[in-house]
Design a protein around this motif. Sequence first.
Motif, PDB file in Angstrom:
ATOM      1  N   ALA B 111       0.947  -1.056  -0.079  1.00  0.00           N
ATOM      2  CA  ALA B 111      -0.049  -0.121  -0.041  1.00  0.00           C
ATOM      3  C   ALA B 111       0.860   1.314   0.139  1.00  0.00           C
ATOM      4  N   VAL B 114      -1.946   3.855   4.489  1.00  0.00           N
ATOM      5  CA  VAL B 114      -2.827   3.078   5.334  1.00  0.00           C
ATOM      6  C   VAL B 114      -3.563   3.763   6.571  1.00  0.00           C
ATOM      7  N   GLN B 191      -5.173   1.065   1.962  1.00  0.00           N
ATOM      8  CA  GLN B 191      -5.240   0.005   2.923  1.00  0.00           C
ATOM      9  C   GLN B 191      -5.900   0.318   4.217  1.00  0.00           C
TER      10      GLN B 191
END
Lengths: 117, 226
Positions: B111, B114, B191
């Motif tokens: 990712a 996050v 994410q």
Amino acid sequence: MINREILQFILIGFLLHGLYTVWVRFRAKKIVFFGYLFWTLLFLSGIIGISFPDLTVFIASQMGIGRGTDFVVYASIVLLFYLIFRLYSLVEDLRLQIVVLIREIALNNRIKTKKKA
Amino acid sequence: MKLTIVIPAYNEEGMLVKATQRLPKGLIGISQIEKVVIDDGSVDKTSHQAQSIADTLIRHPINVGLGGALATGFAYAKQSDCDILVTFDSDGQHKASDIEHLIRPIIENKADVVIGSRMMGKGYMPPSRKMVNYIANIITGLMGGQKSSDSQSGLRAFNKKAVALIEIKTTGMEVSSEILCEIKRHRLRLQEIPIAAIYTEYSQTKGQRISNAPNVFFQLFKRLIR
């Protein structure tokens, strides 16, 4: 009751003062050319409208608005909205510029504490 | 890898030390951790206290707002060439131990950003906060196109690419939604991981409130049409 001519005279006096102020500010480079043009045209159209009221009646009838006065009121409202928008944009731009300045000052004066990274 | 933890703080003398004392000193995959407090023009002893817990203190001469403070954190992260940037609230709402899980997808290159989601976590969240979050998530999704289960979370991690691309222009609380809009605009990989949220009487007086909502979304709308 104020005579129509006296009222016209007072209003034109205000607008002429506005024209003069714009000219002085432009000469002092306090407003850009576009601003000078905009305000000059605005005050001039005001002077013309007051001097020749029949002209506003003619424009109003061309635009499907009944009376010349109504046309002036509608045009003024649109103009006021536009000016408020311009003022708002200016204030917002200034605010963001101040934030950038604050950030630069803060970053330049950052303190590395005794703790090591 | 260098990790920079940015902690925006405004008049947090009562909580700053407590909120940050458990911040990690070392993490797997991280060679250096720098704690940066952005004092957003506090008028109490926040700056003084920050010097005992932070590696770097950046002080705004006047109060700008959360967005302005985070943007300063991003600017510092770019200058200091960090690999991962974590934003961490100073009101004691986050658990420092969540940072380890938060940065994992970035270290593993899964990712670019996050977000620690309080809605995915199992901890208690006051109903009023839950409602604010639901509304904020819907409006942020409609305005920016980026779905999130916790658009207003203050615990986030960004990799170098995200730090370079994300441009924060708002200065207030609307920054959380703006960050999501930027994630979508730059097609960054997002994410979300569940985090615990600690709600105390103190932390509930801070952060997003339902009364903030109209202003937040007006500011966000302004940002979108600028």
